[in-house]
Design a protein around this motif. Structure first.
Motif, PDB file in Angstrom:
ATOM      1  N   GLN A 273       0.811  -1.222   0.000  1.00  0.00           N
ATOM      2  CA  GLN A 273       0.000   0.000   0.000  1.00  0.00           C
ATOM      3  C   GLN A 273       0.843   1.269   0.000  1.00  0.00           C
TER       4      GLN A 273
ATOM      5  N   HIS B 126     -10.621   8.682   4.790  1.00  0.00           N
ATOM      6  CA  HIS B 126     -11.748   7.813   4.439  1.00  0.00           C
ATOM      7  C   HIS B 126     -11.589   6.542   5.264  1.00  0.00           C
TER       8      HIS B 126
ATOM      9  N   ASP C 211      -6.318   0.648   5.091  1.00  0.00           N
ATOM     10  CA  ASP C 211      -4.929   1.117   5.159  1.00  0.00           C
ATOM     11  C   ASP C 211      -4.803   2.514   5.774  1.00  0.00           C
ATOM     12  N   HIS C 212      -5.929   3.104   6.157  1.00  0.00           N
ATOM     13  CA  HIS C 212      -5.904   4.459   6.724  1.00  0.00           C
ATOM     14  C   HIS C 212      -6.424   4.522   8.164  1.00  0.00           C
TER      15      HIS C 212
ATOM     16  N   ASP D 196      -6.852   9.793  -0.690  1.00  0.00           N
ATOM     17  CA  ASP D 196      -6.685   8.852  -1.812  1.00  0.00           C
ATOM     18  C   ASP D 196      -7.338   9.346  -3.096  1.00  0.00           C
TER      19      ASP D 196
ATOM     20  N   HIS E 162      -0.464   8.192  -0.629  1.00  0.00           N
ATOM     21  CA  HIS E 162       0.243   6.965  -1.032  1.00  0.00           C
ATOM     22  C   HIS E 162       1.486   7.308  -1.850  1.00  0.00           C
TER      23      HIS E 162
HETATM   24 ZN   LIG Z   1      -5.457   4.121   0.598  1.00  0.00          ZN
END
Ligand SMILES: [Zn+2]
Length: 299
Positions: free
Chosen positions: A54, A97, A101-102, A205, A251
């Motif tokens: 990621q 969001h 991965d956040h 993102d 990212h």
């Molecule tokens: Zn992401």
């Protein structure tokens, strides 16, 4: 041209590492082996996780009164401990969001805010289970060995309590203010934060220099929408891009040129007009490549 196996995850994804643009950034020493920390202009730390596919980046934004941590990353390397070593200010979490991965370490922080959105609320109330996360922590997802106390089999994200944000809300850090902008498309709950005074846009993102995901349609990720994504980029290109000098993205590489939002807007328009070329992968996803980024859509 080679047949594209997976539009979203290139087989040799880690051959791009280490990314060259990091050489120009000011690296901050840390004993933590999972994260790399960079001090960016205007009192912002980028907290980068290069060890996982990621390559997610969380941001610690320091104000006079308090600090905002934009996202809590993968939940692999103890970001909670790390950010408290970078500031002694009170730290509040804002999620760009609700994708896994956040929000990995949300549950460790006392105050979390996310956009009022059905997907966001359901996800944070539920967390992510071992079963859901298992495909994301297989060995090929890692470019370096995760910390010793990380166990892939029991990797999960507990639920957490949270407050709700709305379009136009202003987060007051004392000497700096961050305005919440709803930018749906990648996900329905995506936001950006605009620091007007410091001319910075935190894009989450909705834009970063990599493959932008506009293909989601499943419970785990929710639903992407290309037309709505384009609307969001148009809004940002018109109303915000003329007023920023820096774009900090979530990212791959943190610091990017604001003009790329305009390029992404043109790219999405070309895709919707059937004027862009693409490669189709085995699972039926399309990958459209552009200069500096790509867009993934369903066939
Ligand atoms: Zn992401």
């Amino acid at each position: 041209m080679d047949k594209l196996k997976d539009a979203a995850i290139a087989e040799n994804w880690d051959s791009a590492l280490p990314r060259k643009s990091y050489e120009k950034l000011e690296r901050v020493e840390t004993s933590n082996e999972w994260f790399e920390i960079y001090k960016l202009p205007k009192d912002v730390f980028a907290i980068y996780e290069p060890g996982h596919f990621q390559e997610v980046i969380s941001f610690l934004i320091i104000g006079e009164k308090k600090a905002i941590l934009l996202d809590t990353g993968m939940g692999i390397g103890n970001i909670h401990k790390l950010v408290h070593s970078l500031t002694d200010k009170e730290i509040e979490v804002v999620n760009s969001h609700s994708h896994f991965d956040h929000i990995g370490e949300n549950y460790k922080f006392p105050k979390i805010s996310i956009l009022e959105d059905v997907n966001a609320v359901t996800t944070l109330e539920k967390g992510y289970t071992e079963e859901e996360l298992k495909p994301h922590v297989t060995s090929e997802m890692f470019a370096k060995t995760p910390p010793k106390d990380f166990i892939a089999e029991t990797y999960r994200m507990p639920s957490c309590e949270f407050d709700l944000l709305h379009e136009g809300d202003v987060l007051d850090l004392g000497n700096r203010k961050l305005k919440v902008i709803h930018t749906p498309g990648h996900s329905s709950d995506s936001i950006m934060l605009h620091d007007e005074e410091n001319r910075i846009l935190f894009t989450g993102d909705t834009f970063y220099p990599g493959a932008l995901y506009a293909h989601f349609d499943e419970p785990f990720y929710g639903k992407s929408n290309l037309e709505i994504y384009l609307n969001s980029l148009q809004k940002i290109a018109n109303d915000v891009v003329p007023h920023i000098d820096y774009m900090y993205c979530s990212h791959n590489e943190p610091v990017n040129e604001p003009r790329l939002i305009v390029e992404a807007m043109k790219a999405l328009q070309a895709i919707l007009d059937n004027k862009a070329s693409y490669q189709r992968d085995e699972s039926g996803l399309r990958r459209y490549d552009f200069d500096g980024f790509a867009v993934i859509t369903k066939d």
